[in-house]
Design a protein around this motif. Structure first.
Motif, PDB file in Angstrom:
ATOM      1  N   ILE A  71       4.291   9.318  49.569  1.00 26.33           N
ATOM      2  CA  ILE A  71       5.638   8.626  48.796  1.00 26.33           C
ATOM      3  C   ILE A  71       5.988   9.386  47.652  1.00 26.33           C
ATOM      4  N   GLY A  72       5.217  10.538  47.404  1.00 30.29           N
ATOM      5  CA  GLY A  72       5.930  11.333  45.923  1.00 30.29           C
ATOM      6  C   GLY A  72       5.122  11.129  44.880  1.00 30.29           C
ATOM      7  N   PHE A  73       3.976  10.399  44.855  1.00 24.51           N
ATOM      8  CA  PHE A  73       3.218  10.412  43.595  1.00 24.51           C
ATOM      9  C   PHE A  73       2.053  11.585  43.693  1.00 24.51           C
ATOM     10  N   ASN A  74       1.960  11.944  42.335  1.00 28.10           N
ATOM     11  CA  ASN A  74       1.051  13.001  41.968  1.00 28.10           C
ATOM     12  C   ASN A  74      -0.013  12.344  41.269  1.00 28.10           C
ATOM     13  N   VAL A  75      -1.231  13.092  41.065  1.00 29.29           N
ATOM     14  CA  VAL A  75      -2.467  12.637  40.544  1.00 29.29           C
ATOM     15  C   VAL A  75      -2.512  13.128  39.086  1.00 29.29           C
ATOM     16  N   ALA A  76      -2.698  12.254  38.197  1.00 30.59           N
ATOM     17  CA  ALA A  76      -2.962  12.495  36.652  1.00 30.59           C
ATOM     18  C   ALA A  76      -4.359  12.189  36.179  1.00 30.59           C
ATOM     19  N   ASP A  77      -4.913  12.773  35.342  1.00 28.81           N
ATOM     20  CA  ASP A  77      -6.325  12.557  34.797  1.00 28.81           C
ATOM     21  C   ASP A  77      -6.344  12.540  33.238  1.00 28.81           C
ATOM     22  N   GLY A  78      -7.027  11.928  32.694  1.00 30.56           N
ATOM     23  CA  GLY A  78      -7.311  11.747  31.241  1.00 30.56           C
ATOM     24  C   GLY A  78      -8.885  11.548  30.839  1.00 30.56           C
ATOM     25  N   PRO A  79      -9.168  11.610  29.512  1.00 27.93           N
ATOM     26  CA  PRO A  79     -10.237  11.286  28.809  1.00 27.93           C
ATOM     27  C   PRO A  79     -10.874   9.960  29.097  1.00 27.93           C
ATOM     28  N   GLU A  80     -12.096   9.868  29.206  1.00 26.27           N
ATOM     29  CA  GLU A  80     -12.692   8.486  29.248  1.00 26.27           C
ATOM     30  C   GLU A  80     -13.176   7.947  28.007  1.00 26.27           C
ATOM     31  N   ILE A  81     -13.183   8.667  26.973  1.00 27.00           N
ATOM     32  CA  ILE A  81     -13.140   8.241  25.556  1.00 27.00           C
ATOM     33  C   ILE A  81     -11.896   8.349  25.038  1.00 27.00           C
ATOM     34  N   GLU A  82     -11.349   7.282  24.658  1.00 24.47           N
ATOM     35  CA  GLU A  82     -10.011   7.069  24.156  1.00 24.47           C
ATOM     36  C   GLU A  82      -9.818   6.607  22.723  1.00 24.47           C
ATOM     37  N   ASP A  83      -8.957   6.938  22.131  1.00 19.99           N
ATOM     38  CA  ASP A  83      -8.591   6.240  20.614  1.00 19.99           C
ATOM     39  C   ASP A  83      -7.692   4.943  20.976  1.00 19.99           C
ATOM     40  N   ASP A  84      -7.802   4.243  19.936  1.00 15.93           N
ATOM     41  CA  ASP A  84      -7.102   3.078  19.755  1.00 15.93           C
ATOM     42  C   ASP A  84      -5.733   3.110  20.260  1.00 15.93           C
ATOM     43  N   TRP A  85      -4.877   4.020  19.834  1.00 21.01           N
ATOM     44  CA  TRP A  85      -3.443   4.098  20.213  1.00 21.01           C
ATOM     45  C   TRP A  85      -3.266   4.183  21.433  1.00 21.01           C
ATOM     46  N   HIS A  86      -4.010   5.179  22.267  1.00 20.19           N
ATOM     47  CA  HIS A  86      -3.603   5.241  23.744  1.00 20.19           C
ATOM     48  C   HIS A  86      -4.203   4.237  24.604  1.00 20.19           C
ATOM     49  N   ASN A  87      -5.447   3.241  23.942  1.00 23.84           N
ATOM     50  CA  ASN A  87      -5.889   2.495  24.851  1.00 23.84           C
ATOM     51  C   ASN A  87      -5.267   1.083  24.692  1.00 23.84           C
ATOM     52  N   PHE A  88      -4.622   0.799  23.588  1.00 23.62           N
ATOM     53  CA  PHE A  88      -4.246  -0.512  23.101  1.00 23.62           C
ATOM     54  C   PHE A  88      -2.970  -0.244  22.349  1.00 23.62           C
ATOM     55  N   THR A  89      -2.925   0.239  21.169  1.00 24.78           N
ATOM     56  CA  THR A  89      -1.491   0.035  20.422  1.00 24.78           C
ATOM     57  C   THR A  89      -0.383   0.327  21.087  1.00 24.78           C
ATOM     58  N   ALA A  90      -0.176   1.571  21.940  1.00 22.78           N
ATOM     59  CA  ALA A  90       1.050   2.272  22.463  1.00 22.78           C
ATOM     60  C   ALA A  90       1.227   1.307  23.609  1.00 22.78           C
ATOM     61  N   LEU A  91       0.352   0.614  24.184  1.00 23.18           N
ATOM     62  CA  LEU A  91       0.537  -0.222  25.201  1.00 23.18           C
ATOM     63  C   LEU A  91       1.059  -1.776  24.940  1.00 23.18           C
ATOM     64  N   ASN A  92       1.245  -1.782  23.546  1.00 23.71           N
ATOM     65  CA  ASN A  92       1.975  -3.329  23.172  1.00 23.71           C
ATOM     66  C   ASN A  92       0.906  -4.090  23.004  1.00 23.71           C
ATOM     67  N   PHE A  93      -0.296  -3.851  22.577  1.00 25.67           N
ATOM     68  CA  PHE A  93      -1.453  -4.526  22.215  1.00 25.67           C
ATOM     69  C   PHE A  93      -1.401  -4.379  20.460  1.00 25.67           C
ATOM     70  N   PRO A  94      -0.490  -5.288  19.891  1.00 21.90           N
ATOM     71  CA  PRO A  94      -0.648  -4.989  18.390  1.00 21.90           C
ATOM     72  C   PRO A  94      -2.015  -5.420  17.749  1.00 21.90           C
ATOM     73  N   GLU A  95      -2.394  -5.044  16.679  1.00 17.86           N
ATOM     74  CA  GLU A  95      -3.677  -5.240  15.820  1.00 17.86           C
ATOM     75  C   GLU A  95      -4.213  -6.489  15.702  1.00 17.86           C
ATOM     76  N   ASN A  96      -5.120  -6.916  15.959  1.00 18.69           N
ATOM     77  CA  ASN A  96      -5.453  -8.375  16.117  1.00 18.69           C
ATOM     78  C   ASN A  96      -4.832  -9.451  16.922  1.00 18.69           C
ATOM     79  N   HIS A  97      -4.147  -8.754  17.937  1.00 26.04           N
ATOM     80  CA  HIS A  97      -3.453  -9.810  18.730  1.00 26.04           C
ATOM     81  C   HIS A  97      -4.289 -10.414  19.675  1.00 26.04           C
TER      82      HIS A  97
END
Length: 341
Positions: A120-146
């Motif tokens: 149905i039109g989705f492709n496959v994407a991949d990324g690192p298993e070791i992440e920084d705080d920005w990509h794992n939390f902050t950019a996803l609307n997890f404020p610091e100490n939230h």
């Protein structure tokens, strides 16, 4: 010296080599710098000047005889080796009957999920298993100490508290939105880590598949129809799907997806806790803050996201009641899936 030369010459003529070790022993004794022939050349300075020319010529003949014999030994050894039976197998013989293995159930289900969404039109994407705080939390609307960060028990890298083992594959979504302009339609299968006690229902290492669709005029209806299609393709056309309101920091509104229990067909059993329903995924519309964090204009674009555990889907597909079986490599368990391909 003439007697010594004749003695060495006789030894050289009678020498036979039937192996590489014997050939090497000959080389060391008669050809190398520290050989008996070399020692005779070293004694040449003690010979009377008027006899040196004749003795030197004799030694050169001895040296040449030793080298000629060495070449002869090499040729004989190589010819005898060529006549020995070859290690190359006879391809005309019947083949051995090797037992065939089967695909691991998690691999099978992962491939099946990818196949369904690719259609149905989705492709496959991949990324690192070791992440920084920005990509794992902050950019996803997890404020610091939230408090929302407490929803997931995280493995932090001790020397750098801003580096973690990813708790979900949502970091791949962030990287896609940062580096690709909409439309974006991708799924992100991969291994994730959470600091949880290992039991029949939980594990510190497991697998997820997340999905992301960002474009103009994407609505909750698109999300519902996508997951309706997935559930009926993955399980059976009779599978029922329901949505329950929920909360995730990166989606608004958010919903959890349940399907009718595949074991009891909705009548109630231990797996579904006698409710007839089993949760398979979380989903929702991508929060505008997440779009803006990734450089996408939330006034122009909308999107939906979802995530599901491959272990849970496999559990429902094959009625596996203990998550630890997936990683223990018990051959009795794996042999049940030999027919998968």
């Amino acid at each position: 010296m003439q007697e010594r030369v004749q003695e060495i010459l006789n030894d050289i003529k009678s020498f036979q080599a039937t192996s590489q070790d014997e050939l090497e022993a000959y080389r060391l004794k008669y050809i190398s710098k520290k050989s008996v022939v070399g020692e005779l050349f070293g004694q040449l300075r003690n010979v009377a000047p008027e006899d040196r020319k004749a003795v030197g010529q004799t030694l050169n003949e001895l040296k040449q005889a030793a080298q000629d014999k060495f070449k002869e030994l090499i040729e004989k050894l190589e010819s005898s080796t060529d006549q020995q039976p070859s290690d190359v197998p006879d391809l005309t013989l019947p083949s051995y009957s090797f037992p065939l293995g089967g695909m691991h159930p998690l691999t099978y289900v992962r491939n099946r999920i990818i196949e369904i969404f690719e259609r149905i039109g989705f492709n496959v994407a991949d990324g690192p298993e070791i992440e920084d705080d920005w990509h794992n939390f902050t950019a996803l609307n997890f404020p610091e100490n939230h408090p929302a960060r407490e929803m997931q028990d995280t493995f932090f890298i001790e020397r750098n508290p801003d580096i973690v083992l990813r708790t979900h594959t949502s970091g791949v979504q962030v990287r896609l939105m940062e580096n690709q302009k909409p439309p974006i339609r991708s799924i992100m299968p991969g291994r994730v880590y959470r600091n949880e006690a290992i039991s029949a229902r939980a594990h510190c290492v497991f697998h997820q598949v997340e999905g992301l669709y960002v474009d103009r005029n994407v609505s909750f209806v698109d999300l519902k129809q996508t997951l309706y299609h997935f559930a009926k393709e993955m399980f059976t056309p009779e599978t029922r799907v329901r949505y329950r309101p929920s909360y995730f920091p990166f989606t608004e509104p958010s919903a959890e997806i349940d399907i009718s229990c595949q074991i009891c067909d909705g009548d109630g059993c231990q797996l579904c806790k006698y409710t007839g329903w089993v949760e398979i995924a979380g989903s929702g519309m991508v929060d505008p803050n997440v779009l803006e964090n990734c450089g996408i204009n939330s006034e122009e674009y909308t999107g939906f996201a979802f995530g599901m555990g491959i272990e849970r889907i496999t559990q429902l597909k094959f009625q596996v009641n203990d998550l630890r079986l997936y990683t223990e490599n018990d051959i009795r368990f794996l042999r049940q899936f030999q027919s998968l391909h």
